[in-house]
Design a protein around this motif. Structure first.
Motif, mmCIF file in Angstrom:
data_model
loop_
_atom_site.group_PDB
_atom_site.id
_atom_site.type_symbol
_atom_site.label_atom_id
_atom_site.label_comp_id
_atom_site.label_asym_id
_atom_site.label_seq_id
_atom_site.Cartn_x
_atom_site.Cartn_y
_atom_site.Cartn_z
ATOM 1 N N MET A 156 0.850 -1.176 0.000
ATOM 2 C CA MET A 156 0.000 0.000 0.000
ATOM 3 C C MET A 156 0.897 1.241 0.000
ATOM 4 N N PHE A 157 0.510 2.235 -0.792
ATOM 5 C CA PHE A 157 1.220 3.503 -0.867
ATOM 6 C C PHE A 157 0.492 4.535 -0.025
ATOM 7 N N THR A 158 1.234 5.420 0.567
ATOM 8 C CA THR A 158 0.656 6.535 1.307
ATOM 9 C C THR A 158 0.994 7.816 0.558
ATOM 10 N N LYS A 159 -0.026 8.614 0.300
ATOM 11 C CA LYS A 159 0.148 9.887 -0.390
ATOM 12 C C LYS A 159 -0.473 10.991 0.447
ATOM 13 N N ARG A 160 0.153 12.148 0.462
ATOM 14 C CA ARG A 160 -0.425 13.342 1.083
ATOM 15 C C ARG A 160 -0.850 14.263 -0.052
ATOM 16 N N VAL A 161 -2.149 14.555 -0.091
ATOM 17 C CA VAL A 161 -2.725 15.309 -1.202
ATOM 18 C C VAL A 161 -3.599 16.432 -0.663
ATOM 19 N N SER A 162 -3.455 17.614 -1.243
ATOM 20 C CA SER A 162 -4.414 18.695 -0.993
ATOM 21 C C SER A 162 -5.484 18.582 -2.076
ATOM 22 N N PRO A 163 -6.703 18.157 -1.712
ATOM 23 C CA PRO A 163 -7.734 17.931 -2.735
ATOM 24 C C PRO A 163 -8.264 19.242 -3.307
ATOM 25 N N TRP A 164 -8.470 19.242 -4.623
ATOM 26 C CA TRP A 164 -8.973 20.427 -5.303
ATOM 27 C C TRP A 164 -10.315 20.191 -5.981
ATOM 28 N N GLN A 165 -10.508 19.013 -6.564
ATOM 29 C CA GLN A 165 -11.701 18.812 -7.379
ATOM 30 C C GLN A 165 -12.036 17.324 -7.460
ATOM 31 N N LEU A 178 -3.092 18.548 -5.285
ATOM 32 C CA LEU A 178 -1.648 18.699 -5.207
ATOM 33 C C LEU A 178 -1.069 17.493 -4.480
ATOM 34 N N ALA A 179 -0.241 16.713 -5.165
ATOM 35 C CA ALA A 179 0.484 15.606 -4.537
ATOM 36 C C ALA A 179 1.742 16.191 -3.912
ATOM 37 N N HIS A 180 1.808 16.179 -2.601
ATOM 38 C CA HIS A 180 2.903 16.847 -1.893
ATOM 39 C C HIS A 180 4.254 16.173 -2.121
ATOM 40 N N ASP A 181 4.269 14.866 -2.365
ATOM 41 C CA ASP A 181 5.548 14.188 -2.592
ATOM 42 C C ASP A 181 6.202 14.616 -3.903
#
Length: 64
Positions: free
Chosen positions: A1-10, A23-26
């Protein structure tokens, strides 16, 4: 499993599949994620990153 930190926009649907753009912070870049591939979603504290102006202009918001 991958972990992603994302600021959702749409959120949007295309040909019956739902996607999240944000926005994918990585990568510090806009990315599109398929919702049906997400296994777990968590809200985390922190400042949200606003979408770029061109994306904001294309988002249809409901009238109040």
């Amino acid at each position: 499993m991958f972990t992603k930190r994302v600021s959702p926009w749409q959120l949007f649907a295309e040909e019956g599949t739902w996607y999240l753009t944000g926005l994918a912070h990585d990568r510090d870049a806009e990315r599109r994620f398929r919702l049906d591939r997400m296994e777990e979603v968590q809200s985390t504290p922190g400042d949200a990153v606003p979408p770029p102006a061109e994306l904001s202009a294309s988002i249809d918001l409901p009238d109040d």
